[in-house]
Design an enzyme around this catalytic site. Sequence first.
Site, short mmCIF file in Angstrom:
data_model
loop_
_atom_site.label_atom_id
_atom_site.label_comp_id
_atom_site.label_asym_id
_atom_site.label_seq_id
_atom_site.Cartn_x
_atom_site.Cartn_y
_atom_site.Cartn_z
N HIS A 138 0.85 -1.20 0.00
CA HIS A 138 0.00 0.00 0.00
C HIS A 138 0.88 1.24 0.00
O HIS A 138 1.37 1.67 1.05
CB HIS A 138 -0.91 -0.06 1.24
CG HIS A 138 -1.91 1.03 1.33
ND1 HIS A 138 -2.48 1.43 2.52
CD2 HIS A 138 -2.45 1.85 0.38
CE1 HIS A 138 -3.33 2.43 2.30
NE2 HIS A 138 -3.32 2.69 1.02
N ASN A 188 -5.66 3.60 7.07
CA ASN A 188 -7.02 4.13 6.93
C ASN A 188 -7.89 3.88 8.15
O ASN A 188 -8.85 4.61 8.39
CB ASN A 188 -7.67 3.57 5.66
CG ASN A 188 -7.13 4.30 4.45
OD1 ASN A 188 -7.12 5.52 4.40
ND2 ASN A 188 -6.63 3.56 3.46
#
Length: 286
Positions: A138, A188
């Site tokens: 990511h 997140n």
Amino acid sequence: MSKVAVVGAGTMGNGIAHVFAQHGWDVTLIDVSEAALAGGLATIRKNVERLVKKGAVSGAQCAGILDRITTSTALEAAKDADIVVEAVSENPDIKFDIFEDLDRLAPKGAILASNTSSISITEIAKVTKRPERVIGMHFMNPVPVMRLVEIIRGQATSDATTATVMEASRALGKTPVVVNDYPGFVANRVLMPMINEAIYCVMEGVATPEAIDTVMKLGMAHPMGPLALADLIGLDTCLSIMQVLQDGLGDDKYRPCPLLRRMVAAGLLGRKSGRGFYDHANQGGP
Ligand SMILES: NC(=O)c1ccc[n+]([C@@H]2O[C@H](COP(=O)([O-])OP(=O)(O)OC[C@H]3O[C@@H](n4cnc5c(N)ncnc54)[C@H](O)[C@@H]3O)[C@@H](O)[C@H]2O)c1
């Protein structure tokens, strides 16, 4: 390892292709859309030329970076890759289809990585016959600038795959951090509830977007306020990540703010649509 295929040439894919090519990898950039490939290459060229102006790379290095990138609209172009990094739209069905195809097309020993912000790596791995070689890689936006790579281990990801991807990330000048496969991972899971709470503050009239962002910038030393960041990420993406957190963790503390839902329904998506919490059409956003 020297060959990477990057699937998806959008915001993240072109940045990932740029960084690999800058560090000597042969890159095949793949997208279903010719226009996305042309746009991705143009962005890479612009960003590399900016590095030349800053003196960070020479003219010869710039040519080398661009020469190392080839493009294709066919997933078969991943057939020689040592590692594939998928960065297509955040839609589980599209990603499952791509991983099923990649499992058939990429070399048996290749690692298949996903840049997903929130989709379960374990579920992506399940559609392949090599779950031990599937992992989350990511990258953060903008990829050439941000130093973190959040490495996500699915249920079956092997130690060897994790070690290889950590080493490759360090060789790209990034700092990898390993996390386990839970909804939203770490980045997140922590960031999005803060953005969502800032949107509740706007909805409840606690303060204006400018005031909220100033509190977080000057008071908490954040380089960018949460609402300006939401505009950068895209309000549609913020909404879908909050839904993943709410569904995956089953806790109403992750419920998306109704104002976020309303803005997305109205097409106020942030920078990509010209308006979100700030006006970007007239360069009015921060
Ligand atoms: N934008 C961000 O700030 C950010 C940050 C970290 C991670 N991510 C993740 O990165 C991924 C890509 O996001 P993005 O912002 O670059 O999206 P984007 O919309 O800018 O680009 C997606 C690209 O995927 C291509 N695509 C769609 N279906 C395809 C297919 N079947 N085969 C090949 N290409 C296909 C599209 O043509 C498009 O060019 C998503 O999983 C997202 O969650 C995004």
